[in-house]
Structure formats: C-alpha cells, structure tokens
Design a protein around this motif. Structure first.
Motif, PDB file in Angstrom:
ATOM      1  N   THR A 123       6.654  18.613 -11.422  1.00 41.99           N
ATOM      2  CA  THR A 123       7.585  19.210 -10.458  1.00 41.99           C
ATOM      3  C   THR A 123       8.746  18.233 -10.317  1.00 41.99           C
ATOM      4  O   THR A 123       8.722  17.334  -9.467  1.00 41.99           O
ATOM      5  CB  THR A 123       6.878  19.449  -9.098  1.00 41.99           C
ATOM      6  N   ARG A 124       9.745  18.399 -11.177  1.00 44.90           N
ATOM      7  CA  ARG A 124      10.795  17.401 -11.327  1.00 44.90           C
ATOM      8  C   ARG A 124      11.489  16.994 -10.019  1.00 44.90           C
ATOM      9  O   ARG A 124      11.657  15.804  -9.778  1.00 44.90           O
ATOM     10  CB  ARG A 124      11.844  17.848 -12.352  1.00 44.90           C
ATOM     11  N   PRO A 125      11.907  17.926  -9.165  1.00 43.01           N
ATOM     12  CA  PRO A 125      12.588  17.476  -7.940  1.00 43.01           C
ATOM     13  C   PRO A 125      11.681  16.594  -7.072  1.00 43.01           C
ATOM     14  O   PRO A 125      12.135  15.592  -6.509  1.00 43.01           O
ATOM     15  CB  PRO A 125      12.944  18.775  -7.208  1.00 43.01           C
ATOM     16  N   LEU A 126      10.417  16.933  -7.013  1.00 45.52           N
ATOM     17  CA  LEU A 126       9.462  16.134  -6.243  1.00 45.52           C
ATOM     18  C   LEU A 126       9.232  14.779  -6.903  1.00 45.52           C
ATOM     19  O   LEU A 126       9.187  13.748  -6.228  1.00 45.52           O
ATOM     20  CB  LEU A 126       8.141  16.906  -6.115  1.00 45.52           C
ATOM     21  N   PHE A 127       9.122  14.762  -8.218  1.00 43.48           N
ATOM     22  CA  PHE A 127       8.971  13.515  -8.958  1.00 43.48           C
ATOM     23  C   PHE A 127      10.127  12.574  -8.646  1.00 43.48           C
ATOM     24  O   PHE A 127       9.919  11.402  -8.314  1.00 43.48           O
ATOM     25  CB  PHE A 127       8.902  13.790 -10.469  1.00 43.48           C
ATOM     26  N   TRP A 128      11.359  13.070  -8.759  1.00 39.08           N
ATOM     27  CA  TRP A 128      12.527  12.213  -8.525  1.00 39.08           C
ATOM     28  C   TRP A 128      12.586  11.750  -7.079  1.00 39.08           C
ATOM     29  O   TRP A 128      12.977  10.610  -6.812  1.00 39.08           O
ATOM     30  CB  TRP A 128      13.811  12.919  -8.958  1.00 39.08           C
ATOM     31  N   LEU A 129      12.176  12.596  -6.148  1.00 35.64           N
ATOM     32  CA  LEU A 129      12.127  12.180  -4.735  1.00 35.64           C
ATOM     33  C   LEU A 129      11.155  11.017  -4.559  1.00 35.64           C
ATOM     34  O   LEU A 129      11.479  10.008  -3.901  1.00 35.64           O
ATOM     35  CB  LEU A 129      11.704  13.356  -3.847  1.00 35.64           C
ATOM     36  N   PHE A 130       9.986  11.105  -5.161  1.00 33.81           N
ATOM     37  CA  PHE A 130       9.003  10.023  -5.053  1.00 33.81           C
ATOM     38  C   PHE A 130       9.438   8.770  -5.817  1.00 33.81           C
ATOM     39  O   PHE A 130       9.152   7.654  -5.384  1.00 33.81           O
ATOM     40  CB  PHE A 130       7.613  10.482  -5.499  1.00 33.81           C
ATOM     41  N   VAL A 131      10.120   8.933  -6.939  1.00 31.26           N
ATOM     42  CA  VAL A 131      10.634   7.777  -7.689  1.00 31.26           C
ATOM     43  C   VAL A 131      11.615   7.005  -6.807  1.00 31.26           C
ATOM     44  O   VAL A 131      11.526   5.779  -6.682  1.00 31.26           O
ATOM     45  CB  VAL A 131      11.289   8.210  -9.019  1.00 31.26           C
ATOM     46  N   ILE A 132      12.552   7.724  -6.218  1.00 29.37           N
ATOM     47  CA  ILE A 132      13.517   7.071  -5.329  1.00 29.37           C
ATOM     48  C   ILE A 132      12.794   6.447  -4.149  1.00 29.37           C
ATOM     49  O   ILE A 132      13.058   5.291  -3.778  1.00 29.37           O
ATOM     50  CB  ILE A 132      14.604   8.063  -4.885  1.00 29.37           C
ATOM     51  N   SER A 133      11.842   7.164  -3.577  1.00 25.76           N
ATOM     52  CA  SER A 133      11.117   6.678  -2.398  1.00 25.76           C
ATOM     53  C   SER A 133      10.328   5.410  -2.678  1.00 25.76           C
ATOM     54  O   SER A 133      10.396   4.447  -1.912  1.00 25.76           O
ATOM     55  CB  SER A 133      10.164   7.761  -1.872  1.00 25.76           C
ATOM     56  N   PHE A 134       9.566   5.386  -3.774  1.00 19.93           N
ATOM     57  CA  PHE A 134       8.758   4.186  -4.014  1.00 19.93           C
ATOM     58  C   PHE A 134       9.624   3.000  -4.390  1.00 19.93           C
ATOM     59  O   PHE A 134       9.296   1.858  -4.062  1.00 19.93           O
ATOM     60  CB  PHE A 134       7.615   4.431  -5.011  1.00 19.93           C
ATOM     61  N   PHE A 176       0.830  -1.203   0.000  1.00 26.60           N
ATOM     62  CA  PHE A 176       0.000   0.000   0.000  1.00 26.60           C
ATOM     63  C   PHE A 176       0.868   1.258   0.000  1.00 26.60           C
ATOM     64  O   PHE A 176       0.667   2.164  -0.824  1.00 26.60           O
ATOM     65  CB  PHE A 176      -0.932  -0.017   1.215  1.00 26.60           C
ATOM     66  N   ALA A 177       1.877   1.297   0.873  1.00 22.86           N
ATOM     67  CA  ALA A 177       2.763   2.462   0.942  1.00 22.86           C
ATOM     68  C   ALA A 177       3.529   2.634  -0.366  1.00 22.86           C
ATOM     69  O   ALA A 177       3.637   3.755  -0.888  1.00 22.86           O
ATOM     70  CB  ALA A 177       3.734   2.310   2.120  1.00 22.86           C
ATOM     71  N   SER A 178       4.026   1.540  -0.916  1.00 19.81           N
ATOM     72  CA  SER A 178       4.769   1.616  -2.183  1.00 19.81           C
ATOM     73  C   SER A 178       3.876   2.115  -3.307  1.00 19.81           C
ATOM     74  O   SER A 178       4.296   2.943  -4.130  1.00 19.81           O
ATOM     75  CB  SER A 178       5.336   0.240  -2.546  1.00 19.81           C
ATOM     76  N   GLY A 179       2.642   1.617  -3.355  1.00 24.53           N
ATOM     77  CA  GLY A 179       1.702   2.056  -4.383  1.00 24.53           C
ATOM     78  C   GLY A 179       1.371   3.530  -4.267  1.00 24.53           C
ATOM     79  O   GLY A 179       1.311   4.242  -5.277  1.00 24.53           O
ATOM     80  N   LEU A 180       1.159   4.008  -3.032  1.00 23.14           N
ATOM     81  CA  LEU A 180       0.864   5.434  -2.843  1.00 23.14           C
ATOM     82  C   LEU A 180       2.045   6.302  -3.270  1.00 23.14           C
ATOM     83  O   LEU A 180       1.857   7.348  -3.901  1.00 23.14           O
ATOM     84  CB  LEU A 180       0.510   5.717  -1.385  1.00 23.14           C
ATOM     85  N   LEU A 181       3.267   5.868  -2.940  1.00 23.71           N
ATOM     86  CA  LEU A 181       4.447   6.636  -3.351  1.00 23.71           C
ATOM     87  C   LEU A 181       4.581   6.661  -4.874  1.00 23.71           C
ATOM     88  O   LEU A 181       4.952   7.688  -5.454  1.00 23.71           O
ATOM     89  CB  LEU A 181       5.706   6.061  -2.700  1.00 23.71           C
ATOM     90  N   ALA A 182       4.259   5.554  -5.530  1.00 23.21           N
ATOM     91  CA  ALA A 182       4.299   5.519  -6.991  1.00 23.21           C
ATOM     92  C   ALA A 182       3.244   6.462  -7.574  1.00 23.21           C
ATOM     93  O   ALA A 182       3.515   7.182  -8.551  1.00 23.21           O
ATOM     94  CB  ALA A 182       4.097   4.096  -7.500  1.00 23.21           C
ATOM     95  N   ILE A 183       2.066   6.473  -6.989  1.00 23.12           N
ATOM     96  CA  ILE A 183       1.009   7.396  -7.442  1.00 23.12           C
ATOM     97  C   ILE A 183       1.457   8.840  -7.246  1.00 23.12           C
ATOM     98  O   ILE A 183       1.258   9.691  -8.123  1.00 23.12           O
ATOM     99  CB  ILE A 183      -0.324   7.101  -6.721  1.00 23.12           C
ATOM    100  N   LEU A 184       2.073   9.130  -6.116  1.00 18.87           N
ATOM    101  CA  LEU A 184       2.574  10.492  -5.872  1.00 18.87           C
ATOM    102  C   LEU A 184       3.647  10.878  -6.891  1.00 18.87           C
ATOM    103  O   LEU A 184       3.700  12.024  -7.329  1.00 18.87           O
ATOM    104  CB  LEU A 184       3.093  10.628  -4.436  1.00 18.87           C
ATOM    105  N   ALA A 185       4.481   9.921  -7.276  1.00 14.90           N
ATOM    106  CA  ALA A 185       5.475  10.202  -8.317  1.00 14.90           C
ATOM    107  C   ALA A 185       4.762  10.589  -9.616  1.00 14.90           C
ATOM    108  O   ALA A 185       5.130  11.581 -10.260  1.00 14.90           O
ATOM    109  CB  ALA A 185       6.380   8.988  -8.533  1.00 14.90           C
ATOM    110  N   LEU A 186       3.750   9.827  -9.977  1.00 12.64           N
ATOM    111  CA  LEU A 186       3.024  10.119 -11.215  1.00 12.64           C
ATOM    112  C   LEU A 186       2.321  11.476 -11.158  1.00 12.64           C
ATOM    113  O   LEU A 186       2.277  12.203 -12.152  1.00 12.64           O
ATOM    114  CB  LEU A 186       2.012   9.008 -11.505  1.00 12.64           C
ATOM    115  N   LEU A 187       1.775  11.809  -9.990  1.00 14.78           N
ATOM    116  CA  LEU A 187       1.069  13.085  -9.846  1.00 14.78           C
ATOM    117  C   LEU A 187       2.019  14.281  -9.826  1.00 14.78           C
ATOM    118  O   LEU A 187       1.601  15.404 -10.118  1.00 14.78           O
ATOM    119  CB  LEU A 187       0.224  13.082  -8.563  1.00 14.78           C
ATOM    120  N   SER A 188       3.287  14.051  -9.483  1.00 15.05           N
ATOM    121  CA  SER A 188       4.234  15.160  -9.340  1.00 15.05           C
ATOM    122  C   SER A 188       5.181  15.283 -10.532  1.00 15.05           C
ATOM    123  O   SER A 188       6.183  15.991 -10.440  1.00 15.05           O
ATOM    124  CB  SER A 188       5.038  14.991  -8.053  1.00 15.05           C
ATOM    125  N   VAL A 189       4.858  14.658 -11.641  1.00 17.14           N
ATOM    126  CA  VAL A 189       5.775  14.628 -12.781  1.00 17.14           C
ATOM    127  C   VAL A 189       6.138  16.025 -13.280  1.00 17.14           C
ATOM    128  O   VAL A 189       7.228  16.241 -13.805  1.00 17.14           O
ATOM    129  CB  VAL A 189       5.226  13.739 -13.920  1.00 17.14           C
TER     130      VAL A 189
END
Length: 174
Positions: free
Chosen positions: A93-104, A78-91
């Motif tokens: 905002t590049r620094p935020l996208f990359w933070l979520f990519v690394i996080s998930f 569940f946590a991994s899926g939410l982080l992946a969704i956040l990455a997709l939603l933040s595409v």
C-alpha cells in the motif's frame, strides 16, 4: 585515559568505519536502487530498533545508568523500530508505506539527536560503565542508524528522473 574519554573517543570513532563502509559499499547500491527498494532496505535495518528497550532492563544495564537517558532512549528506539516494521508491512500500500518511511525516519533521527543531547545533559560518558552489555549500541549500532537516516532523507528529497517517477506510478497502479 579515563573511561569517560575512552567512551567519547568510541562514540566519535564509531562513525569512521561505518562511513567508510557506507561510502564504499552501501551508498552506491542504495543510490542505484529503485527508491522504494532503497527505503525498504533502510527500514529493514531500523526494524531491529525494538531492542533499544534493553536500556531499561535491570541486570542488562547497571543501576547507575541515568533514567533520564535510558527511558527516552529505550522508548524512542522502540517507537522507531515499530514504525519501520509498519513500513515493511505496508509496502503493498504505497501511500501508507511512504507515510511510515517518513515517520520512522523523522522519529528515529529525532530520537538519536535527543539521545545525544541527554547523553550530554546526564553526563553519560562518566556513567558509561553503567551501560554494561548495552555499551556497544551507541558505539557500533547508532552510527549506522544515523548515517542511514541522513541517506533516507537525501533519497526522499532528491529529484527523481521522469522514467523512475513513471515506473513508480505504473507500479502503484498495478
């Protein structure tokens, strides 16, 4: 053959077709893509991990499924899926996208490793029947998740050609 041996065989063999498919069709495409788009494609696959919560739904899994396996597996997915969704939603905002990519990817890979550990610790092969409708998740879905985490880490860590770095910088500036 015992159900435990069949389950272990399924786990191992689940990687074979995915590695063949990944090597022939997915990996060549991911390597040739813009790094952001490649990570976006991987995040899209992982955004469905919310359905790992089924491991804790009574009636979907049997009552004998070890809670020590089911609960961490459910919430880790569940946590991994939410982080992946956040990455997709933040595409955008590049620094935020990359933070979520690394996080998930970190959270997701750790989750799968912990799930394998808990599967051994709680003797999941002996209780494989308790997976009931979720039996296919570790056999069919988990291998491609692990393979794409490894690919994502490789893509994150590989050196980028100067032209690609310049293009990424131009895209971030616009």
């Amino acid at each position: 053959m015992s159900p435990a041996i069949i389950f272990q065989l399924h786990i191992v063999l689940g990687y074979v077709p995915w590695l063949l498919c990944f090597g022939a069709y997915i990996w060549p495409r991911l390597k040739s893509m813009d790094p952001l788009e490649a990570q976006r494609a991987i995040a899209t696959l992982h955004s469905f991990r919310f359905f790992g919560l089924v491991f804790i739904v009574p009636g979907v899994v049997g009552p004998d499924l070890p809670a020590g396996f089911a609960t961490p597996a459910a919430y880790g997915d569940f946590a991994s899926g939410l982080l992946a969704i956040l990455a997709l939603l933040s595409v955008r905002t590049r620094p935020l996208f990359w933070l979520f990519v690394i996080s998930f990817n970190v959270a997701g890979a750790v989750d799968l490793i912990v799930d394998y550990y808990h599967g051994i610790q709680f003797d999941l092969p002996s209780a494989a029947g308790a997976l009931a409708a979720t039996y296919a998740i570790p056999i069919v879905y988990v291998p491609i998740l692990m393979i794409t985490h490894v690919a994502a880490f490789y893509l994150l860590l590989r050196p980028q050609p100067k032209a690609a770095r310049a293009f990424a910088g131009d895209a971030a500036a616009s």
